[in-house]
Motif scaffolding. Sequence first.
Motif, PDB file in Angstrom:
ATOM      1  N   TYR A 120       0.863  -1.185   0.000  1.00  0.00           N
ATOM      2  CA  TYR A 120       0.000   0.000   0.000  1.00  0.00           C
ATOM      3  C   TYR A 120       0.899   1.234   0.000  1.00  0.00           C
ATOM      4  O   TYR A 120       1.115   1.855   1.031  1.00  0.00           O
ATOM      5  CB  TYR A 120      -0.913  -0.028   1.223  1.00  0.00           C
ATOM      6  N   PRO A 121       1.442   1.620  -1.144  1.00  0.00           N
ATOM      7  CA  PRO A 121       2.393   2.742  -1.191  1.00  0.00           C
ATOM      8  C   PRO A 121       1.718   4.065  -0.875  1.00  0.00           C
ATOM      9  O   PRO A 121       0.527   4.260  -1.136  1.00  0.00           O
ATOM     10  CB  PRO A 121       2.907   2.708  -2.637  1.00  0.00           C
ATOM     11  N   ILE A 122       2.503   4.961  -0.327  1.00  0.00           N
ATOM     12  CA  ILE A 122       1.969   6.259   0.063  1.00  0.00           C
ATOM     13  C   ILE A 122       1.569   7.088  -1.152  1.00  0.00           C
ATOM     14  O   ILE A 122       0.673   7.937  -1.079  1.00  0.00           O
ATOM     15  CB  ILE A 122       3.003   7.011   0.931  1.00  0.00           C
ATOM     16  N   GLU A 123       2.217   6.841  -2.300  1.00  0.00           N
ATOM     17  CA  GLU A 123       1.849   7.571  -3.515  1.00  0.00           C
ATOM     18  C   GLU A 123       0.412   7.268  -3.930  1.00  0.00           C
ATOM     19  O   GLU A 123      -0.301   8.155  -4.403  1.00  0.00           O
ATOM     20  CB  GLU A 123       2.811   7.221  -4.653  1.00  0.00           C
ATOM     21  N   LEU A 124       0.003   6.016  -3.743  1.00  0.00           N
ATOM     22  CA  LEU A 124      -1.376   5.650  -4.063  1.00  0.00           C
ATOM     23  C   LEU A 124      -2.355   6.362  -3.135  1.00  0.00           C
ATOM     24  O   LEU A 124      -3.407   6.850  -3.571  1.00  0.00           O
ATOM     25  CB  LEU A 124      -1.544   4.133  -3.956  1.00  0.00           C
ATOM     26  N   ALA A 125      -2.001   6.425  -1.860  1.00  0.00           N
ATOM     27  CA  ALA A 125      -2.875   7.109  -0.902  1.00  0.00           C
ATOM     28  C   ALA A 125      -3.021   8.585  -1.250  1.00  0.00           C
ATOM     29  O   ALA A 125      -4.120   9.146  -1.190  1.00  0.00           O
ATOM     30  CB  ALA A 125      -2.326   6.939   0.510  1.00  0.00           C
ATOM     31  N   ARG A 126      -1.923   9.228  -1.622  1.00  0.00           N
ATOM     32  CA  ARG A 126      -1.987  10.643  -1.988  1.00  0.00           C
ATOM     33  C   ARG A 126      -2.812  10.859  -3.249  1.00  0.00           C
ATOM     34  O   ARG A 126      -3.532  11.851  -3.372  1.00  0.00           O
ATOM     35  CB  ARG A 126      -0.576  11.180  -2.190  1.00  0.00           C
TER      36      ARG A 126
END
Length: 379
Positions: A293-299
Amino acid sequence: MTTRAAEPAPELVEGTEPRPEPTPAAASAVASGASTRSATEAASPATAVARRPDVSTPLPFTRTVWNGSAPRHVTAEAAPSKLRPTWPQALSGLFAAAGLAVLAGAAIAIVRAFLSLPFMQDFLATYPGEYHLPAGAPVGLPAWVGWQHFFNVFLMTLIIRSGLRVRTEKRPTAFWTPRGNPKGKISLTLWFHQALDLLWILNGVIFIVLLFVTGQWMRLVPTSWEVFPNALSAALQYVSFDWPTENGWVNYNSLQQLAYFTVVFLAAPVAIATGFRMSGLWPKKAEGLSKAYPIELARAVHFPTMLFFVAFIVVHVALVLLTGMLRNLNHMFAAQDAVTWTGFWVFLLSLAVIAGGWIAARPLVLAPIAKLFGQVSGR
């Protein structure tokens, strides 16, 4: 006869050699060089005068001041404002607005003509825009729904404000550091945003629990597949400006139900999951989980989710005001099914509280509160 004493010989400093006396040839060479320099210096003024350029003819130039007078005040050109649109931009905006108005009018006319067809009249009769709730569904809205609604609006407004501030803030004026973790320093604005998120989650959990305990969930969760054709019917009626007749005190129309279900059970969990991934509460040592669950996806998902909430709020408020304002505000803020001004005045009071929270959301007010949970510093 007096005898003249001999002059003492000059003392020699240790490490130096005696300077030899100049010979007659050297003296004559020095004299010759001096005379040559004197002759050159005497001839140089004449040469300089001979090489001076002719200044009798003036050089060409462009006149900037006439009649020998200079302007008393120099007017500086005003810098173009970045916020003020140019004439082409203003005209483009007007044409775009006019184009949207024409398209909206055309859509209304087309949908009205479409709904007037016989088979669409049968469709509207079969699916008027809502279906019957299950037996035992509660009637009316209790007071706790109104309070939960107000807290949700209050927190959502400040969450959106602080979230946009976090995205645009270049140099924070204050920082917050948790106790026992000096490496966890974040801006005071981000701390405020995350604190609001926690309160919003707490309010949401209480709302969900009360929703299922009291049976109010049947108003938000679809219980029949008829919700989809009825939602289409309601949407067409809204576009045609022949809005569906409904009584929100008893039942929402199917389009409302799907919208509320999406906000409560889909968009809110997505906002929580993406916000948690970007926050300092995310476990730093969970490398496998972070890769999955990469942080780039969350952003990439978090900000569009916020835009969805903003769009929902705008449409929701517009429909509340346009489809029976006094009655709708009584449902939401006064917990009564009546056409009176009670809900309206409570609504205005809630707006004043929200505006006060908006104004108070600044470091001067937030810093003392943040100090209760950590350390606040200017850098």
